[in-house]
Design a protein around this motif. Structure first.
Motif, mmCIF file in Angstrom:
data_model
loop_
_atom_site.group_PDB
_atom_site.id
_atom_site.type_symbol
_atom_site.label_atom_id
_atom_site.label_comp_id
_atom_site.label_asym_id
_atom_site.label_seq_id
_atom_site.Cartn_x
_atom_site.Cartn_y
_atom_site.Cartn_z
ATOM 1 N N VAL A 281 0.787 -1.109 0.110
ATOM 2 C CA VAL A 281 -0.019 0.012 -0.044
ATOM 3 C C VAL A 281 1.223 1.230 0.136
ATOM 4 C CG1 VAL A 281 -1.208 0.973 1.051
ATOM 5 C CG2 VAL A 281 -2.172 -1.085 1.198
ATOM 6 N N ASP A 282 2.279 1.243 0.912
ATOM 7 C CA ASP A 282 2.767 2.385 0.545
ATOM 8 C C ASP A 282 3.963 2.694 -0.151
ATOM 9 O OD1 ASP A 282 2.374 3.091 3.407
ATOM 10 O OD2 ASP A 282 3.978 1.736 4.060
ATOM 11 N N GLY A 283 3.356 1.695 -1.614
ATOM 12 C CA GLY A 283 4.253 1.382 -2.629
ATOM 13 C C GLY A 283 2.860 2.416 -3.491
ATOM 14 N N SER A 284 2.394 2.299 -3.243
ATOM 15 C CA SER A 284 1.244 2.571 -4.332
ATOM 16 C C SER A 284 0.338 1.357 -5.176
ATOM 17 C CB SER A 284 1.145 3.544 -5.008
ATOM 18 O OG SER A 284 1.533 5.022 -4.607
ATOM 19 N N LEU A 285 0.892 0.145 -4.614
ATOM 20 C CA LEU A 285 0.723 -1.252 -5.158
ATOM 21 C C LEU A 285 -0.974 -1.685 -4.917
ATOM 22 C CD1 LEU A 285 4.605 -2.954 -5.592
ATOM 23 C CD2 LEU A 285 2.668 -1.511 -8.311
ATOM 24 N N TYR A 286 -1.261 -0.750 -4.870
ATOM 25 C CA TYR A 286 -2.751 -1.625 -4.329
ATOM 26 C C TYR A 286 -3.809 -2.682 -4.980
ATOM 27 C CZ TYR A 286 -2.468 3.701 -3.593
ATOM 28 O OH TYR A 286 -2.157 4.979 -2.932
ATOM 29 N N GLU A 287 -3.898 -2.768 -5.922
ATOM 30 C CA GLU A 287 -4.391 -4.155 -6.335
ATOM 31 C C GLU A 287 -3.485 -5.535 -6.079
ATOM 32 O OE1 GLU A 287 -4.791 -3.488 -10.552
ATOM 33 O OE2 GLU A 287 -6.157 -2.372 -10.585
ATOM 34 N N LYS A 288 -2.622 -5.383 -6.194
ATOM 35 C CA LYS A 288 -1.473 -6.337 -5.787
ATOM 36 C C LYS A 288 -1.853 -6.329 -3.885
ATOM 37 C CE LYS A 288 2.953 -8.663 -6.402
ATOM 38 N NZ LYS A 288 4.550 -7.689 -7.217
ATOM 39 N N ALA A 289 -1.779 -5.082 -3.201
ATOM 40 C CA ALA A 289 -2.111 -5.376 -1.548
ATOM 41 C C ALA A 289 -3.625 -6.215 -1.699
ATOM 42 C CB ALA A 289 -1.681 -4.051 -0.755
ATOM 43 N N LEU A 290 -4.031 -6.055 -2.359
ATOM 44 C CA LEU A 290 -5.930 -6.342 -2.253
ATOM 45 C C LEU A 290 -5.748 -7.985 -2.002
ATOM 46 C CD1 LEU A 290 -7.924 -3.828 -3.617
ATOM 47 C CD2 LEU A 290 -7.666 -4.404 -1.360
ATOM 48 N N LYS A 291 -4.666 -8.435 -3.580
ATOM 49 C CA LYS A 291 -4.746 -10.013 -3.651
ATOM 50 C C LYS A 291 -4.405 -9.994 -2.443
ATOM 51 C CE LYS A 291 -2.366 -13.264 -6.804
ATOM 52 N NZ LYS A 291 -1.668 -13.885 -5.973
ATOM 53 N N PHE A 292 -2.974 -9.808 -1.468
ATOM 54 C CA PHE A 292 -2.622 -10.733 -0.037
ATOM 55 C C PHE A 292 -3.827 -10.450 0.206
ATOM 56 C CE2 PHE A 292 1.101 -9.706 -2.840
ATOM 57 C CZ PHE A 292 2.382 -11.060 -1.597
ATOM 58 N N GLY A 293 -5.107 -9.818 0.717
ATOM 59 C CA GLY A 293 -5.809 -9.995 1.422
ATOM 60 C C GLY A 293 -6.776 -11.086 1.321
ATOM 61 N N ARG A 294 -6.951 -10.793 -0.225
ATOM 62 C CA ARG A 294 -7.996 -11.903 -0.514
ATOM 63 C C ARG A 294 -7.353 -13.907 -0.265
ATOM 64 N NH1 ARG A 294 -8.454 -8.786 -5.384
ATOM 65 N NH2 ARG A 294 -7.262 -9.466 -6.110
ATOM 66 N N ASP A 295 -6.320 -13.815 -0.290
ATOM 67 C CA ASP A 295 -5.029 -15.017 -0.113
ATOM 68 C C ASP A 295 -5.045 -15.351 1.512
ATOM 69 O OD1 ASP A 295 -4.466 -14.930 -2.603
ATOM 70 O OD2 ASP A 295 -2.375 -14.084 -2.223
ATOM 71 N N LEU A 296 -4.815 -14.164 2.282
ATOM 72 C CA LEU A 296 -4.921 -14.239 3.624
ATOM 73 C C LEU A 296 -6.878 -15.195 4.283
ATOM 74 C CD1 LEU A 296 -4.206 -13.645 6.600
ATOM 75 C CD2 LEU A 296 -4.774 -11.879 6.523
ATOM 76 N N VAL A 297 -7.987 -14.191 3.522
ATOM 77 C CA VAL A 297 -8.630 -14.531 3.900
ATOM 78 C C VAL A 297 -8.865 -15.957 3.798
ATOM 79 C CG1 VAL A 297 -11.151 -14.050 3.589
ATOM 80 C CG2 VAL A 297 -9.788 -12.177 3.992
ATOM 81 N N LYS A 298 -9.015 -16.299 2.476
ATOM 82 C CA LYS A 298 -8.650 -17.352 2.126
ATOM 83 C C LYS A 298 -8.288 -18.952 3.031
ATOM 84 C CE LYS A 298 -9.138 -16.914 -2.611
ATOM 85 N NZ LYS A 298 -8.991 -16.763 -4.641
ATOM 86 N N ILE A 299 -6.772 -18.157 3.437
ATOM 87 C CA ILE A 299 -6.189 -19.275 4.386
ATOM 88 C C ILE A 299 -6.817 -19.010 5.998
ATOM 89 C CG2 ILE A 299 -4.351 -19.474 5.927
ATOM 90 C CD1 ILE A 299 -3.003 -18.173 3.804
ATOM 91 N N ASP A 300 -7.177 -18.141 6.187
ATOM 92 C CA ASP A 300 -7.697 -17.845 7.478
ATOM 93 C C ASP A 300 -9.018 -17.257 7.520
ATOM 94 O OD1 ASP A 300 -8.898 -18.312 10.672
ATOM 95 O OD2 ASP A 300 -6.822 -19.009 10.900
ATOM 96 N N GLU A 301 -10.233 -17.314 7.441
ATOM 97 C CA GLU A 301 -10.593 -15.997 7.727
ATOM 98 C C GLU A 301 -10.405 -14.679 9.080
ATOM 99 O OE1 GLU A 301 -15.027 -14.697 6.330
ATOM 100 O OE2 GLU A 301 -15.153 -17.028 6.623
ATOM 101 N N PHE A 302 -10.735 -16.077 10.113
ATOM 102 C CA PHE A 302 -10.650 -15.370 11.196
ATOM 103 C C PHE A 302 -8.819 -15.205 11.798
ATOM 104 C CE2 PHE A 302 -14.722 -18.357 10.861
ATOM 105 C CZ PHE A 302 -15.633 -17.376 11.049
ATOM 106 N N ARG A 303 -8.123 -15.052 10.415
ATOM 107 C CA ARG A 303 -6.961 -14.539 11.397
ATOM 108 C C ARG A 303 -7.075 -13.147 11.020
ATOM 109 N NH1 ARG A 303 -1.695 -17.632 9.004
ATOM 110 N NH2 ARG A 303 -0.589 -17.231 10.785
ATOM 111 N N VAL A 304 -7.739 -12.767 10.083
ATOM 112 C CA VAL A 304 -7.403 -11.031 9.360
ATOM 113 C C VAL A 304 -7.797 -10.108 11.442
ATOM 114 C CG1 VAL A 304 -8.676 -9.685 8.534
ATOM 115 C CG2 VAL A 304 -8.449 -11.469 7.625
ATOM 116 N N ASP A 305 -7.114 -9.473 11.885
ATOM 117 C CA ASP A 305 -7.073 -8.066 12.845
ATOM 118 C C ASP A 305 -7.853 -7.176 12.188
ATOM 119 O OD1 ASP A 305 -5.084 -6.651 11.891
ATOM 120 O OD2 ASP A 305 -3.561 -7.631 13.543
#
Length: 913
Positions: A281-305
């Motif tokens: 996000v700091d590097g303005s790579l917003y779409e890539k950051a969102l992809k990592f966010g989706r990957d995190l949710v797939k692995i463990d939805e309740f791990r997200v804080d």
């Protein structure tokens, strides 16, 4: 202080397994068993015993420490040496053993007690007592930690210096303390001292030194520490890898290394995910950051804080990902985080940028707890949507206000072009003693630039100087911008000569371009670059690309684009938007589309820039197709979007007036945007261009507000286009009543009469202009860029070094065009002279001179590119069509109405402009 601390600690009942319990008996042999043991993570644990009696004694113990160090003999002596006799104490053997144990154990507990309640006095009292007993490195480390937690770094360092044998915990604690207290270089020196003293670092040492490297931007040193960590085998620790990722993410140019580290981690925690996402996000790579966010949710939805969601919301705002932002909102609800204050505040900010005001209000209304940030976010949302009155009412309802709230209103007025309201509000802030910041002053300076009032600008400059912000780089740049907006270029140059900051350089470049001196802006750019004064950052590149677009300077624009790629500025949204705009203004729509497609993140300005390019090229159908894609992408349009879209209907391949009318009427109910004067002017232009002149006049007369001159002028131009003198006379009277000394209105009226053959009326209009002293208007100017130089021409200009060759070539060209059917239209000559003299004036208009120079200097097959600062006259337009036929060359002309592409005697505008 001790009373409050004591009262606080009596209340809780410690659990049986509290880490602060004391053993009931000392170890065998009369020695006190060490209450702390070190675990592999470096944390300190305490051996436990029941503390039912200790709870009540703690306040007394703390008090006795102070009294003991003040020379007062207390009833309780927690630090009495272990060899004191039982007779002196008057205790039995068991009590003697218990009290002798208190030596170190109680000290450790009191240190933790003091940090928990921020009791500096108690820490110093315990320190004094520690000095009276035998040195204990472990106890010294705890004392160092206590001082660091209370922000007393120098005290911690003094304790460290007095340790005869500091261990890895001593060093690591102090390195971490230095790193977090803006003493990063001292932290690095201490790490080197630890290595040279033979103490081997542990995983916490590496985290501490990496934190120092990150905060001090010492990335080369961080890389060396990384290599040492690999050698010593500490990079497999999750928190060491997290620190390395944070370091590389902070560097900006090492994001690939951060991602590689993340992907190679054998184990990850939520901090790992948050670190890599925030780095993207700091590097303005917003779409890539969102992809990592989706990957995190797939692995463990309740791990997200909460931090994960906040970072992902920032990414959604950055790339205007409306759908993903709403999904994050729903995800927060499922996780039970939807009531989080900080998350709700972020949601209001997101919806103000990417949603609707209704979305923001829904979040606000459902919040059970609101703070001043919540109310300020709502004010900013209202201002973002142009709902100034609602923002002011919200401000008045606020239960609590701070300087940021006031600044939100002030900046909102400036953002919505309400300069006078901003100035009045600022005056009220000063009278009420509201704390002013550089942001406050920048906003009011911007407001003065909007007003373009010379006297007010001088007063504000004096106030800023008196206030002591005159040397602030951002305010200096704002003052320059204000002067240029007020037309005070001489004052701006004087002010600039006293400054030496890169922001002022870019403001000066913008000022030259704004005041019709784009070639001077380019000269200023080259001069500053060659002297090493200009820092080629995002702001400078955006300004330079804007000037290249204004001039149509394709070659320089492409060179700057190459620099953007090499320097790694492609990910910056502002730079990307400037590239799209520059290429479209230079007639390179294919390159503009490529630049748009290559952007990793886009905002509404990105879409507006490309739509504006299609409108500039009179490609209405393509502009409307792009609007459909914009809607599908979920990007919220702004006021400028609709100005462009309405204008696009003037250039569609078929009559889509009904479709345009539907879009115009849907602005408020569907998108929450109140139509303003510029929207009505654009819509009048559409109606007029398709021949609905009477309907346009009726609509203006039925407006709920008094139409300004821009709306009437759009109708007058439509009357000229369709030679409707009946409506034109009525419109002209209204315009002249509103702006009696505007020469452009008289020119429009004169051209209208001339186009309809009413020569006597045209002549009367010219005579009125002469009587009112309006014949001296801003000279029309055309230019062409050849071999990276700008060649400018005015009507009958002889200042060019090759003017003799240009005039000879133009005379030949005129004869050839006249043989091909060109007939000079002398109605565009306003001077009162004979007919043959009118033709002489007409033949040497600036556009004709520039086009002739282009024919003489460019190779066969090359497009001749001319730029004109006003709308081209009908005679020059006819002439250039014939030139394209007789010469076999293509001519590109960009004027105030858009692009004209002449080829084989035809023009892309179909003679409607």
């Amino acid at each position: 202080m001790i009373q409050s601390s004591a009262a606080a600690i009596i209340l809780p009942c410690f659990p049986t397994q509290s880490p602060f319990h004391f053993p009931s008996k000392p170890a065998r042999g009369g020695h006190v068993a060490p209450p702390f043991i070190s675990n592999p993570s470096g944390a300190l644990h305490v051996r436990c015993r029941s503390t039912s009696s200790v709870q009540a004694r703690l306040p007394e113990e703390a008090s006795s420490v102070r009294k003991h160090n003040q020379g007062i003999e207390p009833n309780f002596h927690p630090f009495r040496s272990s060899n004191s006799s039982s007779t002196e104490r008057g205790d039995d053997d068991d009590d003697d053993d218990a009290d002798s144990f208190v030596d170190v154990d109680n000290l450790l507990y009191l240190l933790r007690f003091s940090t928990k309640y921020s009791d500096v006095e108690l820490v110093r009292a315990v320190h004094a007592s520690i000095l009276k007993i035998e040195e204990d490195t472990h106890l010294g480390n705890v004392l160092i930690g206590a001082y660091l937690k209370l922000g007393l770094v120098l005290d911690a360092y003094q304790v460290f210096k007095n340790l005869s044998e500091p261990n890895v915990v001593s060093y690591s604690s102090l390195i971490s303390g230095f790193a977090k207290s803006n003493r990063e270089f001292e932290a690095a020196e201490l790490f080197f001292r630890m290595r040279s003293s033979g103490v081997e670092p542990n995983e916490y040492s590496f985290v501490a030194i990496l934190t120092a490297c990150m905060r001090a931007s010492r990335f080369e040193l961080g890389c060396q520490v990384h290599a040492l960590g690999i050698k010593m085998g500490f990079t497999d620790y999750v928190f060491v890898a997290n620190a390395l990722m944070a370091l590389y993410g902070k560097s900006g140019g090492c994001l690939d290394s951060a991602i590689q580290l993340f992907e190679e981690m054998p184990e990850r925690d939520i901090t790992s995910w948050n670190t890599v996402i925030s780095s993207l996000v700091d590097g303005s790579l917003y779409e890539k950051a969102l992809k990592f966010g989706r990957d995190l949710v797939k692995i463990d939805e309740f791990r997200v804080d909460e931090l994960t969601l906040l970072t992902l919301l920032t990414a959604c705002t950055g790339c205007h990902a409306v759908k993903q932002g709403k999904e994050i909102h729903g995800h927060a609800t499922r996780l039970g985080l939807a009531t989080s204050l900080s998350l709700c505040n972020a949601m209001i900010g997101f919806y103000s940028k990417c949603g609707t005001i209704e979305n923001a209000l829904t979040v606000f209304d459902t919040m059970q707890i609101r703070d001043v940030i919540t109310w300020t976010q709502l004010i900013s949302a209202y201002m973002e949507f142009g709902l100034v009155d609602s923002a002011v009412k919200t401000f008045e309802k606020m239960p609590e206000r701070n300087a940021i709230s006031y600044n939100a209103i002030l900046a909102g007025f400036s953002h919505n072009s309400q300069g006078l309201n901003a100035l009045n509000f600022f005056t009220m802030m000063v009278r009420n003693g509201v704390e002013l910041s550089d942001f406050s002053l920048t906003s009011v300076i911007t407001a003065c630039g909007l007003l373009a009032d010379l006297e007010t600008s001088r007063q504000i400059h004096g106030f800023v100087t008196k206030f002591g912000y005159g040397s602030n780089a951002h305010i200096e740049a704002s003052l320059l911008d204000m002067y240029t907006r007020c037309g005070r270029m001489r004052d701006a140059e004087i002010l600039y000569s006293t400054q030496n900051n890169p922001i002022a350089l870019t403001s000066m470049m913008s000022g030259y371009a704004r005041n019709g001196q784009p070639d001077e802006a380019i000269s200023h750019f080259h001069r500053s670059l060659s002297e090493g004064k200009l820092a080629m950052d995002e702001a400078a590149l955006t300004t330079a690309l804007g000037v290249c677009g204004a001039l149509g300077f394709r070659e320089l624009g492409k060179q700057i684009h190459s620099f953007v790629v090499k320097a790694g500025f492609e990910a910056d949204v502002g730079v990307g938007n400037s590239l799209v705009s520059m290429y479209s203004k230079c007639g390179e729509m294919d390159e503009a589309i490529k630049s748009f497609d290559a952007m990793s993140a886009r905002d509404v300005v990105s879409w507006n820039s490309l739509i504006a390019g299609h409108v500039l090229h009179r490609e209405g159908d393509k502009a409307l197709a792009l609007w459909s894609s914009m809607e599908k992408a979920g990007v919220r349009p702004d006021s400028i979007t609709f100005v462009l879209l309405i204008s696009a209907y003037k250039h569609t391949s078929s009559d889509l007036v009904d479709h345009c009318r539907t879009m115009f009427l849907s602005m408020k109910p569907t998108y929450g945007i109140e139509p303003a004067s510029e929207h009505y002017a654009s819509f009048v232009g559409v109606l007029g261009s398709w021949g609905f002149v009477e309907e346009a006049e009726e609509m203006i007369l039925e407006l709920p507000f008094e139409p300004d001159v821009s709306i009437w002028r759009a109708l007058l131009d439509s009357c000229r286009l369709h030679v409707n003198t009946t409506v034109g006379r009525r419109v002209a009277k209204r315009i002249l009543a509103m702006e009696p000394r505007d020469p452009s209105t008289f020119v429009l009226i004169s051209n209208l009469y001339s186009a309809s053959g009413r020569w006597h009326c045209a002549e009367a209009t010219r005579q009125e202009m002469r009587e009112k002293g309006m014949m001296r208007k801003q000279p029309c100017r055309s230019w062409i860029i050849h071999e990276n130089e700008i060649h400018s021409f005015y009507a009958r200009d002889v200042s060019h070094p090759q003017s003799m060759d240009i005039y000879r070539g133009l005379e030949v060209l005129i004869l050839e065009c006249m043989r091909a059917g060109y007939e000079p239209d002398t109605s565009f000559v306003l001077q009162e002279v004979e007919e043959y003299q009118k033709k002489e004036f007409l033949f040497y208009h600036s556009a004709k001179l520039a086009a002739t120079y282009g024919l003489l200097t460019t190779s066969p097959g090359q497009v001749i590119r001319v730029v004109k600062n006003v709308v081209v006259c009908g005679d020059c337009h006819s002439f250039l069509k014939h030139v394209s036929a007789v010469s076999g060359r293509e001519i590109s002309l960009r004027d105030g109405s858009g692009f004209h592409f002449f080829s084989d005697g035809q023009c892309s505008c179909r003679d409607y402009w």
